[in-house]
Scaffold this motif. Structure first.
Motif, mmCIF file in Angstrom:
data_model
loop_
_atom_site.group_PDB
_atom_site.id
_atom_site.type_symbol
_atom_site.label_atom_id
_atom_site.label_comp_id
_atom_site.label_asym_id
_atom_site.label_seq_id
_atom_site.Cartn_x
_atom_site.Cartn_y
_atom_site.Cartn_z
ATOM 1 N N THR A 1 1.742 0.136 -7.562
ATOM 2 C CA THR A 1 2.418 1.412 -7.702
ATOM 3 C C THR A 1 1.509 2.625 -7.576
ATOM 4 O O THR A 1 1.866 3.700 -8.029
ATOM 5 C CB THR A 1 3.125 1.483 -9.067
ATOM 6 O OG1 THR A 1 2.132 1.346 -10.101
ATOM 7 C CG2 THR A 1 4.148 0.399 -9.219
ATOM 8 N N SER B 1 -0.977 7.216 -4.428
ATOM 9 C CA SER B 1 -1.672 7.427 -3.159
ATOM 10 C C SER B 1 -2.649 6.283 -2.938
ATOM 11 O O SER B 1 -3.858 6.432 -3.134
ATOM 12 C CB SER B 1 -2.412 8.774 -3.171
ATOM 13 O OG SER B 1 -1.523 9.830 -3.378
ATOM 14 N N TRP C 1 7.042 -2.112 -3.720
ATOM 15 C CA TRP C 1 6.061 -1.059 -3.994
ATOM 16 C C TRP C 1 4.828 -1.300 -3.130
ATOM 17 O O TRP C 1 4.373 -2.433 -2.994
ATOM 18 C CB TRP C 1 5.619 -1.094 -5.445
ATOM 19 C CG TRP C 1 6.718 -0.995 -6.444
ATOM 20 C CD1 TRP C 1 7.589 -1.990 -6.796
ATOM 21 C CD2 TRP C 1 7.075 0.122 -7.242
ATOM 22 N NE1 TRP C 1 8.455 -1.555 -7.763
ATOM 23 C CE2 TRP C 1 8.155 -0.265 -8.062
ATOM 24 C CE3 TRP C 1 6.560 1.407 -7.357
ATOM 25 C CZ2 TRP C 1 8.743 0.597 -8.978
ATOM 26 C CZ3 TRP C 1 7.154 2.260 -8.274
ATOM 27 C CH2 TRP C 1 8.236 1.857 -9.068
ATOM 28 N N ALA D 1 3.616 2.020 2.526
ATOM 29 C CA ALA D 1 4.615 1.702 3.540
ATOM 30 C C ALA D 1 4.035 1.683 4.947
ATOM 31 O O ALA D 1 4.564 1.026 5.838
ATOM 32 C CB ALA D 1 5.769 2.706 3.464
ATOM 33 N N GLN D 2 2.936 2.430 5.174
ATOM 34 C CA GLN D 2 2.372 2.526 6.519
ATOM 35 C C GLN D 2 1.437 1.367 6.860
ATOM 36 O O GLN D 2 0.947 1.268 7.976
ATOM 37 C CB GLN D 2 1.630 3.860 6.685
ATOM 38 C CG GLN D 2 0.468 4.062 5.722
ATOM 39 C CD GLN D 2 0.912 4.736 4.440
ATOM 40 O OE1 GLN D 2 1.978 4.428 3.912
ATOM 41 N NE2 GLN D 2 0.100 5.648 3.937
ATOM 42 N N LYS E 1 12.015 -3.303 0.874
ATOM 43 C CA LYS E 1 12.231 -2.046 0.150
ATOM 44 C C LYS E 1 13.593 -2.052 -0.520
ATOM 45 O O LYS E 1 14.525 -2.743 -0.096
ATOM 46 C CB LYS E 1 12.079 -0.850 1.079
ATOM 47 C CG LYS E 1 12.979 -0.856 2.298
ATOM 48 C CD LYS E 1 12.766 0.361 3.167
ATOM 49 C CE LYS E 1 13.077 1.643 2.428
ATOM 50 N NZ LYS E 1 13.020 2.825 3.314
ATOM 51 N N HIS F 1 16.996 5.657 -1.680
ATOM 52 C CA HIS F 1 17.845 6.808 -1.384
ATOM 53 C C HIS F 1 19.302 6.461 -1.663
ATOM 54 O O HIS F 1 20.030 7.220 -2.324
ATOM 55 C CB HIS F 1 17.654 7.234 0.075
ATOM 56 C CG HIS F 1 18.333 8.532 0.423
ATOM 57 N ND1 HIS F 1 19.692 8.619 0.655
ATOM 58 C CD2 HIS F 1 17.835 9.795 0.571
ATOM 59 C CE1 HIS F 1 20.002 9.868 0.942
ATOM 60 N NE2 HIS F 1 18.898 10.599 0.900
ATOM 61 N N GLN G 1 5.215 8.949 -4.796
ATOM 62 C CA GLN G 1 5.421 7.504 -4.786
ATOM 63 C C GLN G 1 6.763 7.226 -4.114
ATOM 64 O O GLN G 1 7.783 7.823 -4.485
ATOM 65 C CB GLN G 1 5.403 6.974 -6.217
ATOM 66 C CG GLN G 1 5.233 5.473 -6.293
ATOM 67 C CD GLN G 1 4.972 5.037 -7.725
ATOM 68 O OE1 GLN G 1 5.814 4.424 -8.352
ATOM 69 N NE2 GLN G 1 3.810 5.370 -8.246
ATOM 70 N N ARG G 2 6.756 6.334 -3.129
ATOM 71 C CA ARG G 2 7.939 6.148 -2.290
ATOM 72 C C ARG G 2 9.212 5.907 -3.089
ATOM 73 O O ARG G 2 10.249 6.550 -2.860
ATOM 74 C CB ARG G 2 7.715 4.996 -1.304
ATOM 75 C CG ARG G 2 8.913 4.757 -0.369
ATOM 76 C CD ARG G 2 8.631 3.617 0.589
ATOM 77 N NE ARG G 2 8.236 2.412 -0.116
ATOM 78 C CZ ARG G 2 9.094 1.590 -0.731
ATOM 79 N NH1 ARG G 2 10.386 1.872 -0.740
ATOM 80 N NH2 ARG G 2 8.676 0.494 -1.326
ATOM 81 N N ALA G 3 9.183 4.972 -4.035
ATOM 82 C CA ALA G 3 10.385 4.642 -4.797
ATOM 83 C C ALA G 3 10.900 5.868 -5.539
ATOM 84 O O ALA G 3 12.103 6.150 -5.571
ATOM 85 C CB ALA G 3 10.095 3.509 -5.767
ATOM 86 N N ASP H 1 10.282 9.145 -4.859
ATOM 87 C CA ASP H 1 10.730 10.186 -3.932
ATOM 88 C C ASP H 1 12.088 9.851 -3.318
ATOM 89 O O ASP H 1 12.951 10.720 -3.154
ATOM 90 C CB ASP H 1 9.701 10.391 -2.830
ATOM 91 C CG ASP H 1 8.394 11.001 -3.339
ATOM 92 O OD1 ASP H 1 8.392 11.497 -4.487
ATOM 93 O OD2 ASP H 1 7.398 10.961 -2.602
ATOM 94 N N GLU H 2 12.296 8.567 -2.968
ATOM 95 C CA GLU H 2 13.553 8.184 -2.336
ATOM 96 C C GLU H 2 14.723 8.302 -3.315
ATOM 97 O O GLU H 2 15.812 8.754 -2.949
ATOM 98 C CB GLU H 2 13.457 6.761 -1.792
ATOM 99 C CG GLU H 2 12.585 6.636 -0.550
ATOM 100 C CD GLU H 2 12.623 5.242 0.049
ATOM 101 O OE1 GLU H 2 13.299 4.364 -0.534
ATOM 102 O OE2 GLU H 2 11.983 5.039 1.090
#
Length: 334
Positions: free
Chosen positions: A124, A127, A146, A149-150, A157, A161, A188-190, A192-193
């Motif tokens: 998690t 960055s 987690w 992603a790149q 995932k 969203h 953090q992707r989770a 932010d989405e």
């Protein structure tokens, strides 16, 4: 400790015959097979997994890197991974990163030294340091919900969203129009989405979001409690809260109880993840279900496909969230 040579000597056969009996790689007569099995039993012989791995170039062992956390979500996913490994005859080596990049690097090094066949990454870091994954292009990897992603690895995932939108639409359907959100760490992707899904549902309903009602909680109990405390300090309060995971929702319930605010009579609360604890809170927590056991099993199956078919292009596999409505959300009292 008995060796394969000891078994061969006791059974009066060659070591290659013992190997064929153990691995079923060639027909061996019933009489000879019984002699070998009897020798194995008498000598308490256990084949060397290391020796076999050096010969066949795989260990039937998978590695998993996971952030150590008080969040039961991780434990429930790991349980799904372990169960699937057991069903398929694989062993699992688990490493906790503690959210620390140096421990992430050390864990990757250790797993490669142990010659695992592939690695599931579930970390998690807001960055994550991509350099930790450099020079590991040959190691099959899967990011389980987690992770960066790149990275050139398969990604499973949670469709955050959509989940954030579902949670907010549930509150809207109950008549709430003044809705706040307790988020995870920014970047953090989770997190932010899920927050983006909240904003999207509010925009679709033609409603503005009060920025004072959007507070960061860090995905942990204490953060959720503190974030709820900051919301309660505002002159105007929302009638409902979407917390971007169940641990923050539990912390928010604590803050509300301490302030004498009843849930859902005075404020509705919905979480995310639907961890087992959600059904035991008071009141029982409405939440967005992530299929945690299915996530763990899919991570294992996807990793094994990557191991056996490394030429397949990188895949992004979404998991569909679902609403689980319980007693912590109710129609807005008029």
């Amino acid at each position: 400790m008995a060796t394969i040579k000891d078994v061969a000597k006791r059974a009066q056969v060659s070591t290659s015959t013992v190997s064929h009996v153990l691995n079923k790689t060639r027909f061996v007569s019933t009489e000879v097979t019984q002699r070998v099995q009897q020798a194995i039993h008498e000598l308490h012989y256990t084949p060397s997994a290391l020796a076999r791995s050096l010969k066949v170039n795989h260990t039937r062992t998978l590695g998993m890197l996971v952030t150590s956390s008080t969040n039961p979500f991780f434990a429930e996913v790991v349980q799904g991974v372990e169960q699937r490994c057991y069903e398929l005859g694989y062993s699992l080596v688990l490493c906790n990163t503690g959210g620390d990049v140096s421990r992430l690097q050390a864990g990757l090094d250790m797993l490669q030294q142990k010659r695992v066949d592939g690695i599931i990454v579930m970390c998690t870091q807001a960055s994550p340091d991509e350099s930790a994954f450099e020079h590991r292009a040959g190691m099959p990897m899967v990011m389980a919900d987690w992770g960066p992603a790149q990275l050139n690895a398969d990604l499973i995932k949670d469709s955050g969203h959509e989940g954030g939108r579902l949670a907010t639409e549930h509150l809207l359907a109950l008549g709430h129009r003044h809705i706040g959100c307790i988020t995870g760490p920014s970047g953090q992707r989770a997190s932010d989405e899920r927050l983006a899904g909240f904003y999207a549902a509010m925009a679709t309903a033609g409603l503005a979001v009060n920025p004072d009602w959007v507070q960061q909680g860090g995905f942990e109990l204490e953060g959720g409690e503190q974030a709820m405390g900051r919301i309660l300090q505002q002159a105007n309060r929302p009638s409902a809260i979407f917390a971007c995971n169940d641990m923050m929702a539990a912390g928010a319930l604590r803050a509300l109880a301490d302030a004498g605010i009843r849930v859902p009579e005075h404020m509705s609360v919905i979480g995310y993840d639907n961890i087992e604890l959600a059904g035991f809170l008071v009141p029982r927590l409405s939440s967005i279900e992530q299929p945690k056991a299915a996530l763990g099993a899919l991570a294992v199956d996807t990793l094994l496909e990557r191991i056996h078919h490394p030429e397949v292009p990188r895949r992004v596999l979404p998991l569909a969230p679902a609403l689980v409505a319980r007693e912590s959300t109710a129609k807005l009292a008029i």
